[in-house]
Design a protein around this motif. Structure first.
Motif, short mmCIF file in Angstrom:
data_model
loop_
_atom_site.label_atom_id
_atom_site.label_comp_id
_atom_site.label_asym_id
_atom_site.label_seq_id
_atom_site.Cartn_x
_atom_site.Cartn_y
_atom_site.Cartn_z
N TYR A 57 0.88 13.09 -1.18
CA TYR A 57 0.82 11.94 -2.08
C TYR A 57 -0.44 11.12 -1.81
O TYR A 57 -1.09 10.63 -2.75
CB TYR A 57 2.06 11.07 -1.91
N GLY A 58 -0.79 10.96 -0.53
CA GLY A 58 -2.00 10.22 -0.18
C GLY A 58 -3.24 10.89 -0.74
O GLY A 58 -4.15 10.22 -1.26
N TYR A 64 -6.51 11.02 -7.94
CA TYR A 64 -6.25 10.38 -9.23
C TYR A 64 -7.23 9.25 -9.48
O TYR A 64 -7.65 9.02 -10.63
CB TYR A 64 -4.81 9.87 -9.28
N ASN A 65 -7.61 8.54 -8.43
CA ASN A 65 -8.61 7.48 -8.57
C ASN A 65 -9.94 8.06 -9.04
O ASN A 65 -10.63 7.47 -9.89
CB ASN A 65 -8.81 6.74 -7.25
N TYR A 178 -10.05 0.26 -5.40
CA TYR A 178 -8.95 0.72 -6.25
C TYR A 178 -7.66 -0.01 -5.89
O TYR A 178 -7.50 -0.50 -4.76
CB TYR A 178 -8.76 2.24 -6.09
N ASP A 179 -6.76 -0.06 -6.84
CA ASP A 179 -5.46 -0.70 -6.60
C ASP A 179 -4.70 0.04 -5.51
O ASP A 179 -4.68 1.27 -5.47
CB ASP A 179 -4.62 -0.70 -7.88
N ASN A 180 -4.08 -0.73 -4.61
CA ASN A 180 -3.26 -0.12 -3.56
C ASN A 180 -2.02 0.52 -4.15
O ASN A 180 -1.56 0.16 -5.24
CB ASN A 180 -2.83 -1.17 -2.54
N ILE A 187 1.11 2.52 2.99
CA ILE A 187 0.21 1.85 2.06
C ILE A 187 -1.03 2.73 1.89
O ILE A 187 -1.65 3.16 2.86
CB ILE A 187 -0.20 0.46 2.57
N PHE A 188 -1.39 3.00 0.65
CA PHE A 188 -2.54 3.84 0.36
C PHE A 188 -3.64 2.96 -0.24
O PHE A 188 -3.42 2.25 -1.23
CB PHE A 188 -2.16 4.95 -0.62
N ARG A 189 -4.82 3.02 0.37
CA ARG A 189 -5.97 2.22 -0.07
C ARG A 189 -7.16 3.15 -0.29
O ARG A 189 -7.29 4.17 0.37
CB ARG A 189 -6.34 1.16 0.97
#
Length: 266
Positions: A57-58, A64-65, A178-180, A187-189
């Motif tokens: 997912y990370g 996707y970004n 990008y949005d977290n 938490i993905f940043r």
């Protein structure tokens, strides 16, 4: 004599009954032990599976970004080609992002172990079906060599070699936060920032991205470039749809696994 025989038969029958009961108890205890071990194994596999899909997912969050930025850059470039905006330095980065493609490389060690044990090692039907859907359908369609669409980078390669040059101007600045995203306590940043400065062997170095058109006017009039933009826009949209679908399944799966693990813990 008859009384002795009768007592002997009763004794023998009693012994047989006790032996049978002992065997049945032993078999039942063995079954309970096997079920307990299988349940423990399921618990371990679910924990490992959750960790594995969160890692994927990370990666998908970052991919996707990149694809989303490519979509934004597509519209910026179309506005430039249509004369809605003048040429500006940021377009160098847009010409880069429209060429970027992404794929996932999911680890399948846990899923392979689950298949070895039998998919029914996962008792929850919904979890089992979601896992199978992820690894047998969704992930393959986002993996290199299995995608249903051509590679975006490869689609642009030959055209860019003829009509663009690399951006080597380190005064061009790019910064995108990008949005977290959050899932199951993680938490993905993500952030893109160029140029990048670093030191190697005591020498300060720079790295940046971007492409510059060799001839802006010819590019605006080139129908082939517009065709490539149109094609890759469709490819990117398809991939983004697949990424969103897989991300939603992972979200549902991790939530269900968390609930299942809590139930098993209780």
């Amino acid at each position: 004599m008859e009384n002795k025989t009768s007592r002997y038969l009763k004794y023998a029958i009693g012994e047989i009954v006790l032996v049978v009961i002992g065997i049945l108890l032993a078999l039942q205890i063995n079954i309970w032990n096997q079920e307990r071990k299988r349940k423990q194994l399921e618990h371990v596999l679910l924990e490992q599976l959750k960790s594995e899909v969160l890692t994927v997912y990370g990666d998908m969050y970052t991919d996707y970004n990149v694809l989303s930025q490519g979509r934004n850059s597509h519209f910026n470039i179309m506005d430039y080609l249509d004369g809605k905006i003048d040429y500006n330095d940021s377009l160098a980065f847009d010409f880069h992002f429209i060429t970027q493609d992404e794929y996932i490389y999911p680890k399948e060690a846990v899923y392979s172990r689950i298949k070895e044990e039998g998919l029914d090692i996962i008792e929850n039907d919904t979890i089992r079906n979601l896992v199978q859907s992820l690894f047998e359908s969704l992930f393959p369609r986002l993996s290199k060599g299995n995608s249903f669409t051509p590679d975006i980078t490869e689609t642009f390669n030959s055209y860019y070699l003829e009509h663009f040059k690399l951006n080597n101007d380190y005064t061009f600045q790019y910064n995108k936060v990008y949005d977290n995203d959050t899932l199951s306590g993680r938490i993905f940043r993500d952030e893109d920032k160029y140029p990048i400065t670093f030191e190697e062997n005591g020498v300060k170095r720079y790295y940046t991205i971007g492409y510059l058109p060799l001839d802006n006017q010819s590019l605006r009039e080139d129908h082939k470039f517009r065709q490539l933009l149109y094609q890759t826009f469709r490819y990117r949209n398809y991939k983004q749809f697949r990424y969103r679908s897989a991300k939603e399944v992972i979200k549902m799966l991790t939530q269900l696994i968390d609930k299942e693990l809590d139930i098993q813990h209780d």
